[in-house]
Scaffold this motif. Structure first.
Motif, PDB file in Angstrom:
ATOM      1  N   ARG A 138       0.825  -1.218   0.000  1.00 34.73           N
ATOM      2  CA  ARG A 138       0.000   0.000   0.000  1.00 34.73           C
ATOM      3  C   ARG A 138       0.857   1.264   0.000  1.00 34.73           C
ATOM      4  N   ALA A 139       1.847   1.336   0.862  1.00 34.38           N
ATOM      5  CA  ALA A 139       2.691   2.537   0.921  1.00 34.38           C
ATOM      6  C   ALA A 139       3.407   2.766  -0.400  1.00 34.38           C
ATOM      7  N   ALA A 140       3.896   1.689  -1.006  1.00 39.50           N
ATOM      8  CA  ALA A 140       4.581   1.805  -2.291  1.00 39.50           C
ATOM      9  C   ALA A 140       3.603   2.260  -3.369  1.00 39.50           C
ATOM     10  N   TYR A 141       2.362   1.778  -3.298  1.00 39.08           N
ATOM     11  CA  TYR A 141       1.370   2.186  -4.290  1.00 39.08           C
ATOM     12  C   TYR A 141       1.020   3.661  -4.129  1.00 39.08           C
ATOM     13  N   GLU A 142       0.897   4.114  -2.901  1.00 38.75           N
ATOM     14  CA  GLU A 142       0.585   5.521  -2.676  1.00 38.75           C
ATOM     15  C   GLU A 142       1.694   6.421  -3.227  1.00 38.75           C
ATOM     16  N   LYS A 143       2.937   6.000  -3.061  1.00 42.60           N
ATOM     17  CA  LYS A 143       4.059   6.760  -3.614  1.00 42.60           C
ATOM     18  C   LYS A 143       4.006   6.741  -5.138  1.00 42.60           C
ATOM     19  N   GLY A 156      -1.264  17.048 -19.105  1.00 39.08           N
ATOM     20  CA  GLY A 156      -2.573  17.569 -19.502  1.00 39.08           C
ATOM     21  C   GLY A 156      -3.768  17.097 -18.712  1.00 39.08           C
ATOM     22  N   ALA A 157      -3.606  16.103 -17.831  1.00 39.55           N
ATOM     23  CA  ALA A 157      -4.728  15.651 -17.006  1.00 39.55           C
ATOM     24  C   ALA A 157      -5.094  16.736 -16.005  1.00 39.55           C
ATOM     25  N   THR A 158      -6.361  16.784 -15.621  1.00 35.10           N
ATOM     26  CA  THR A 158      -6.796  17.772 -14.640  1.00 35.10           C
ATOM     27  C   THR A 158      -6.919  17.171 -13.245  1.00 35.10           C
ATOM     28  N   ARG A 159      -7.087  15.860 -13.156  1.00 34.65           N
ATOM     29  CA  ARG A 159      -7.238  15.212 -11.856  1.00 34.65           C
ATOM     30  C   ARG A 159      -6.920  13.735 -11.991  1.00 34.65           C
ATOM     31  N   VAL A 160      -6.231  13.194 -10.979  1.00 36.40           N
ATOM     32  CA  VAL A 160      -5.900  11.767 -10.939  1.00 36.40           C
ATOM     33  C   VAL A 160      -6.290  11.242  -9.552  1.00 36.40           C
ATOM     34  N   VAL A 161      -7.150  10.228  -9.517  1.00 38.02           N
ATOM     35  CA  VAL A 161      -7.653   9.700  -8.248  1.00 38.02           C
ATOM     36  C   VAL A 161      -7.370   8.206  -8.161  1.00 38.02           C
ATOM     37  N   ASP A 162      -6.838   7.777  -7.018  1.00 36.86           N
ATOM     38  CA  ASP A 162      -6.626   6.359  -6.723  1.00 36.86           C
ATOM     39  C   ASP A 162      -7.319   6.042  -5.409  1.00 36.86           C
ATOM     40  N   ALA A 163      -8.075   4.947  -5.387  1.00 34.23           N
ATOM     41  CA  ALA A 163      -8.839   4.602  -4.194  1.00 34.23           C
ATOM     42  C   ALA A 163      -8.653   3.128  -3.843  1.00 34.23           C
ATOM     43  N   TRP A 164      -8.405   2.887  -2.572  1.00 33.20           N
ATOM     44  CA  TRP A 164      -8.048   1.572  -2.033  1.00 33.20           C
ATOM     45  C   TRP A 164      -9.294   0.816  -1.583  1.00 33.20           C
ATOM     46  N   GLY A 217      11.508   2.934 -11.639  1.00 34.03           N
ATOM     47  CA  GLY A 217      11.084   2.128 -10.499  1.00 34.03           C
ATOM     48  C   GLY A 217      10.214   0.950 -10.910  1.00 34.03           C
ATOM     49  N   GLU A 218       9.916   0.109  -9.949  1.00 32.65           N
ATOM     50  CA  GLU A 218       9.081  -1.063 -10.201  1.00 32.65           C
ATOM     51  C   GLU A 218       7.622  -0.757  -9.882  1.00 32.65           C
ATOM     52  N   MET A 219       6.729  -1.334 -10.671  1.00 39.34           N
ATOM     53  CA  MET A 219       5.306  -1.184 -10.389  1.00 39.34           C
ATOM     54  C   MET A 219       4.960  -2.037  -9.170  1.00 39.34           C
ATOM     55  N   PRO A 220       4.215  -1.489  -8.209  1.00 37.08           N
ATOM     56  CA  PRO A 220       3.894  -2.246  -6.993  1.00 37.08           C
ATOM     57  C   PRO A 220       2.697  -3.175  -7.144  1.00 37.08           C
ATOM     58  N   PHE A 221       2.397  -3.566  -8.381  1.00 41.71           N
ATOM     59  CA  PHE A 221       1.283  -4.479  -8.643  1.00 41.71           C
ATOM     60  C   PHE A 221       1.509  -5.145  -9.992  1.00 41.71           C
ATOM     61  N   ASP A 222       0.716  -6.166 -10.268  1.00 41.02           N
ATOM     62  CA  ASP A 222       0.814  -6.890 -11.534  1.00 41.02           C
ATOM     63  C   ASP A 222       0.012  -6.158 -12.601  1.00 41.02           C
ATOM     64  N   GLY A 223       0.711  -5.406 -13.447  1.00 44.73           N
ATOM     65  CA  GLY A 223       0.041  -4.620 -14.465  1.00 44.73           C
ATOM     66  C   GLY A 223      -0.664  -5.445 -15.525  1.00 44.73           C
ATOM     67  N   SER A 224      -0.289  -6.712 -15.676  1.00 43.30           N
ATOM     68  CA  SER A 224      -0.925  -7.540 -16.707  1.00 43.30           C
ATOM     69  C   SER A 224      -2.374  -7.864 -16.369  1.00 43.30           C
ATOM     70  N   ARG A 225      -2.759  -7.710 -15.092  1.00 40.79           N
ATOM     71  CA  ARG A 225      -4.139  -7.976 -14.676  1.00 40.79           C
ATOM     72  C   ARG A 225      -4.951  -6.695 -14.491  1.00 40.79           C
ATOM     73  N   MET A 226      -4.354  -5.556 -14.766  1.00 40.85           N
ATOM     74  CA  MET A 226      -5.086  -4.291 -14.670  1.00 40.85           C
ATOM     75  C   MET A 226      -6.058  -4.177 -15.838  1.00 40.85           C
ATOM     76  N   ILE A 227      -7.271  -3.706 -15.570  1.00 39.74           N
ATOM     77  CA  ILE A 227      -8.218  -3.438 -16.651  1.00 39.74           C
ATOM     78  C   ILE A 227      -8.348  -1.928 -16.791  1.00 39.74           C
ATOM     79  N   HIS A 228      -8.505  -1.461 -18.025  1.00 38.56           N
ATOM     80  CA  HIS A 228      -8.496  -0.017 -18.273  1.00 38.56           C
ATOM     81  C   HIS A 228      -9.294   0.292 -19.523  1.00 38.56           C
ATOM     82  N   GLY A 229      -9.653   1.563 -19.663  1.00 37.25           N
ATOM     83  CA  GLY A 229     -10.371   1.991 -20.854  1.00 37.25           C
ATOM     84  C   GLY A 229     -10.661   3.474 -20.810  1.00 37.25           C
ATOM     85  N   GLY A 230     -11.061   4.014 -21.957  1.00 32.48           N
ATOM     86  CA  GLY A 230     -11.430   5.415 -22.076  1.00 32.48           C
ATOM     87  C   GLY A 230     -12.939   5.568 -22.134  1.00 32.48           C
TER      88      GLY A 230
END
Length: 243
Positions: A138-143, A156-164, A217-230
């Motif tokens: 968690r601490a690594a992800y917050e960083k 160019g983004a106006t806001r970035v939100v991450d929620a646990w 740096g290293e990603m603190p999670f497995d990016g291959s299982r992340m789902i994303h879209g626009g």
């Protein structure tokens, strides 16, 4: 904003306006119950994944579009109180009889905000993401969230939100855990990026992908299982009265 209710749902493409009207009718009730903002975003650039993706997360059919939506609350306590009021309100009960989508396949959960870079504003485009992060990271992800949020705003983004993940139920058919193939000891993280437009988003990601700072740096999670879209917002209701 410290707590969100996040949703992903599949809606028949033909029901787009019916869904928007349904959400617009419910939005003032959520604000009355304590929410500060409700946003509904219609799938626009939602890729198929090699392992998992947003479409699979809600078992979307060929004629359905994925929506990425959230409600913002000042706290977990306000959110819980809002749920109790919703369940007791006859207006909400009446609305539940005419939902223009299959609610059984909707995935939802409560999330504690761990990163909120930028200001809430009317936006033209949203990147939505869900991933599974080891609890011990968690601490690594917050960083990671703070660093990337600063860079994305530079691009160019106006806001970035991450929620646990805090109150993320296991569903009978679908849920957030299955969406990202969460393993034992992992928490679901629900995130979004607000952009002024689709064009700004595309240009921003092009800059990000060519900037070596994004790869440090290293990603603190497995990016291959992340789902994303626009996603394109179809409803954005805030306590200030904007809609």
């Amino acid at each position: 904003m410290t707590y969100i209710e996040g949703f992903v749902v599949a809606v028949p493409a033909a029901n787009k306006e019916a869904y928007r009207q349904h959400a617009a009718t419910a939005a003032p009730l959520f604000l009355q119950f304590g929410a500060t903002r409700l946003v509904e975003c219609w799938g626009d650039d939602v890729p198929d994944g090699k392992i998992n993706d947003f479409k699979g997360s809600v078992k979307a059919k060929d004629d359905e579009i994925v929506l990425f939506s959230w409600i913002e609350f000042p706290s977990r306590q306000v959110r819980d109180s809002a749920h109790q009021k919703m369940m007791a309100d006859p207006r909400m009960e009446e609305m539940s009889k005419t939902m223009p989508f299959d609610a059984m396949r909707m995935i939802f959960g409560g999330f504690e905000v761990v990163g909120d870079d930028g200001a809430t504003a009317t936006m033209g485009y949203v990147d939505g993401m869900v991933c599974a992060v080891p609890h011990d990271n968690r601490a690594a992800y917050e960083k990671f969230s703070s660093r990337n949020g600063d860079l994305l705003k530079e691009f160019g983004a106006t806001r970035v939100v991450d929620a646990w993940g805090d109150d993320v139920p296991v569903g009978k058919i679908t849920d957030f855990q299955r969406a990202v193939m969460a393993q034992e000891g992992e928490k679901v993280v629900y995130s979004w990026i607000e952009w002024p437009s689709r064009e700004a988003r595309d240009a921003g990601w092009a800059r990000a992908m060519s900037d070596p700072r994004m790869m440090e740096g290293e990603m603190p999670f497995d990016g291959s299982r992340m789902i994303h879209g626009g996603f394109r917002p179809i409803l954005d209701v805030q306590e200030t009265g904007h809609a």
